[in-house]
Motif scaffolding. Sequence first.
Motif, PDB file in Angstrom:
ATOM      1  N   ALA A 157      -9.106 -36.169  84.458  1.00  0.00           N
ATOM      2  CA  ALA A 157      -9.186 -37.166  85.535  1.00  0.00           C
ATOM      3  C   ALA A 157     -10.639 -37.402  85.940  1.00  0.00           C
ATOM      4  CB  ALA A 157      -8.370 -36.702  86.733  1.00  0.00           C
ATOM      5  N   SER A 158     -10.908 -38.556  86.512  1.00  0.00           N
ATOM      6  CA  SER A 158     -12.251 -38.882  87.006  1.00  0.00           C
ATOM      7  C   SER A 158     -12.462 -38.287  88.389  1.00  0.00           C
ATOM      8  CB  SER A 158     -12.432 -40.400  87.062  1.00  0.00           C
ATOM      9  OG  SER A 158     -12.361 -40.964  85.780  1.00  0.00           O
ATOM     10  N   TRP A 159     -13.730 -38.249  88.805  1.00  0.00           N
ATOM     11  CA  TRP A 159     -14.055 -37.857  90.164  1.00  0.00           C
ATOM     12  C   TRP A 159     -13.906 -39.050  91.100  1.00  0.00           C
ATOM     13  CZ3 TRP A 159     -14.470 -32.851  90.915  1.00  0.00           C
ATOM     14  CH2 TRP A 159     -14.982 -32.022  89.909  1.00  0.00           C
ATOM     15  N   ARG A 160     -13.615 -38.760  92.361  1.00  0.00           N
ATOM     16  CA  ARG A 160     -13.686 -39.783  93.403  1.00  0.00           C
ATOM     17  C   ARG A 160     -14.928 -39.525  94.246  1.00  0.00           C
ATOM     18  NH1 ARG A 160      -9.538 -36.654  95.759  1.00  0.00           N
ATOM     19  NH2 ARG A 160      -7.935 -38.090  95.045  1.00  0.00           N
ATOM     20  N   GLY A 161     -15.146 -40.420  95.229  1.00  0.00           N
ATOM     21  CA  GLY A 161     -16.307 -40.271  96.095  1.00  0.00           C
ATOM     22  C   GLY A 161     -17.459 -41.130  95.601  1.00  0.00           C
TER      23      GLY A 161
ATOM     24  N   GLU B 191     -19.117 -46.258  94.221  1.00  0.00           N
ATOM     25  CA  GLU B 191     -18.146 -45.793  95.205  1.00  0.00           C
ATOM     26  C   GLU B 191     -16.762 -45.798  94.560  1.00  0.00           C
ATOM     27  OE1 GLU B 191     -20.591 -47.507  99.104  1.00  0.00           O
ATOM     28  OE2 GLU B 191     -18.707 -48.461  98.492  1.00  0.00           O
ATOM     29  N   MET B 192     -16.261 -44.600  94.269  1.00  0.00           N
ATOM     30  CA  MET B 192     -15.009 -44.454  93.517  1.00  0.00           C
ATOM     31  C   MET B 192     -13.887 -44.020  94.454  1.00  0.00           C
ATOM     32  SD  MET B 192     -16.738 -42.622  90.178  1.00  0.00           S
ATOM     33  CE  MET B 192     -17.570 -41.390  91.179  1.00  0.00           C
ATOM     34  N   THR B 193     -12.848 -44.847  94.522  1.00  0.00           N
ATOM     35  CA  THR B 193     -11.729 -44.590  95.424  1.00  0.00           C
ATOM     36  C   THR B 193     -10.425 -44.549  94.636  1.00  0.00           C
ATOM     37  OG1 THR B 193     -11.462 -46.961  95.854  1.00  0.00           O
ATOM     38  CG2 THR B 193     -12.892 -45.730  97.350  1.00  0.00           C
TER      39      THR B 193
ATOM     40  N   GLY C 169     -10.805 -34.675  92.276  1.00  0.00           N
ATOM     41  CA  GLY C 169     -11.578 -34.146  93.392  1.00  0.00           C
ATOM     42  C   GLY C 169     -12.759 -35.043  93.687  1.00  0.00           C
ATOM     43  N   THR C 170     -13.610 -34.596  94.597  1.00  0.00           N
ATOM     44  CA  THR C 170     -14.754 -35.375  95.049  1.00  0.00           C
ATOM     45  C   THR C 170     -16.032 -34.848  94.416  1.00  0.00           C
ATOM     46  OG1 THR C 170     -13.664 -35.810  97.164  1.00  0.00           O
ATOM     47  CG2 THR C 170     -16.051 -36.134  97.085  1.00  0.00           C
ATOM     48  N   VAL C 171     -16.924 -35.748  94.060  1.00  0.00           N
ATOM     49  CA  VAL C 171     -18.202 -35.358  93.463  1.00  0.00           C
ATOM     50  C   VAL C 171     -18.949 -34.411  94.404  1.00  0.00           C
ATOM     51  CG1 VAL C 171     -20.419 -36.184  92.605  1.00  0.00           C
ATOM     52  CG2 VAL C 171     -18.358 -37.543  92.217  1.00  0.00           C
ATOM     53  N   ALA C 172     -19.329 -33.231  93.890  1.00  0.00           N
ATOM     54  CA  ALA C 172     -20.069 -32.253  94.692  1.00  0.00           C
ATOM     55  C   ALA C 172     -21.520 -32.689  94.847  1.00  0.00           C
ATOM     56  CB  ALA C 172     -20.007 -30.883  94.032  1.00  0.00           C
TER      57      ALA C 172
ATOM     58  N   ASN D 174     -21.305 -37.823  99.947  1.00  0.00           N
ATOM     59  CA  ASN D 174     -19.930 -37.419 100.224  1.00  0.00           C
ATOM     60  C   ASN D 174     -19.832 -36.451 101.389  1.00  0.00           C
ATOM     61  OD1 ASN D 174     -18.747 -38.932  98.023  1.00  0.00           O
ATOM     62  ND2 ASN D 174     -19.776 -37.470  96.670  1.00  0.00           N
ATOM     63  N   LEU D 175     -20.967 -36.139 102.006  1.00  0.00           N
ATOM     64  CA  LEU D 175     -20.992 -35.328 103.222  1.00  0.00           C
ATOM     65  C   LEU D 175     -21.273 -36.229 104.419  1.00  0.00           C
ATOM     66  CD1 LEU D 175     -21.609 -33.219 100.899  1.00  0.00           C
ATOM     67  CD2 LEU D 175     -22.841 -31.918 102.650  1.00  0.00           C
ATOM     68  N   SER D 176     -20.680 -35.882 105.565  1.00  0.00           N
ATOM     69  CA  SER D 176     -21.005 -36.600 106.794  1.00  0.00           C
ATOM     70  C   SER D 176     -22.469 -36.353 107.142  1.00  0.00           C
ATOM     71  CB  SER D 176     -20.115 -36.117 107.937  1.00  0.00           C
ATOM     72  OG  SER D 176     -20.461 -34.782 108.299  1.00  0.00           O
ATOM     73  N   TRP D 177     -23.021 -37.215 107.979  1.00  0.00           N
ATOM     74  CA  TRP D 177     -24.412 -37.044 108.393  1.00  0.00           C
ATOM     75  C   TRP D 177     -24.614 -35.701 109.087  1.00  0.00           C
ATOM     76  CZ3 TRP D 177     -28.954 -38.111 107.116  1.00  0.00           C
ATOM     77  CH2 TRP D 177     -30.034 -38.059 108.000  1.00  0.00           C
TER      78      TRP D 177
END
Length: 415
Positions: free
Chosen positions: A283-287, A369-371, A377-380, A389-392
């Motif tokens: 599967a691909s990454w999201r985020g 931007e991958m949704t 999972g989400t790109v680390a 992918n992290l909040s401010w």
Amino acid sequence: MFPARPRIRRSAPAGRRARLALTGPAALLAAALTACAGAPTGSAEVGGDAEAPGASVSVNLKGRAAAPGGPVKVTLAHGKLATVSVTAGKNGALAGKISADGRTWTSDRVAAPGTAYTVEAEDVDGGSDRATFATAEAEKVNKLLLAPGKNSTVGIAQPLSVVFDHPVKDKAAVERALKVSTSDDTEGSWGWLQDYSGKDRVDWRPKEYWKPGTKVTLDAQLNGVDTGADGGWFVRDYTTTFTIGAAQVVKVDLDRSRLALHRDGKQILDIPMSAGTPGGEKASWRGTAVLMSKEGTINMRSETVGLGDAYDKMVDYSMRLTWSGMYVHAAPWNAGVFGRANRSSGCVGMSDADAAALYGQVRVGDPFEMTGTQAKGTVAEGNGYGAWNLSWEDWTAKSALGRPGSAHRGPGAGA
């Protein structure tokens, strides 16, 4: 036993001689003030003039192997300093400031390893002294890799990224030496992370995507910074400059198997594609991922990403999104499922013509931007440039300085 005093040359106008005491912050300070020149005398015959009483001359950093890593200090026993210079040949000079009482000058930066210095000082009455010393060589040297490249133009999501050769224990000292300036009051913050390679890394990202046309400069004033026992010393400064290009965003809808390029808020391309097969490691990454490089035609082999012998292909129009091997590229072998299903081994594939069109439009630093739900999972943050992918709040918490002030605004701002 106190260290030997460096040879000092004195000169002063007729009628008076001033002696300058050069002192410092280390344990040598006491020695510098009490024993370097012997006991002061009431007067001395120097060229027929009476010498000013009660002065002793010393240098805190002595000989050819003085300890680096601390500021240079120059202290006048009596009177006020007028000028002080500390130079290091081709390495330039150490800037510094004279204290309010005129007695002490302190360098803004520390003495670097393996460097020969010349100290020259003059007081307000014209007395002058000169001394030399050299610092010990670094037993271990740390180096770094900067991105993006110097004088490049990049997309609106490109962070400043610094990867270190050796571990960085004193992250706060390193972060304080990294000075970021921008042309348009951009707010941003450093954040420490582990690169996909396992090395220490620190990135500076804006709070929001960069504004097109922003000019960014990093002045890494690292010469003389000790990164810790396992990391060693920096023995040079680094700098890079870059400019932000057009506001481009690539939107990848994994569930609809479509990709769209937007520029300045307008859709430029709408492409049917096929992403990674859902339900497992393919599967691909999201985020949000950031375009790291445009690599053209490359050989892709499944064993390099832990998928056995599933494929070994020459792939055209390859655009890297992560260190773990997620690309956007031409995939004509999947033509039957473009826009209908995800059947790749993790990459985003499309026709040759669509891949060529996208490749010609995107720029390194553009966000993808991958949704969608069909992701593993989400790109680390360390897998490419995944900081978005992290909040401010979570991102600024990664600053080693441990304060909101690590987020700052240019021009001329420092972290």
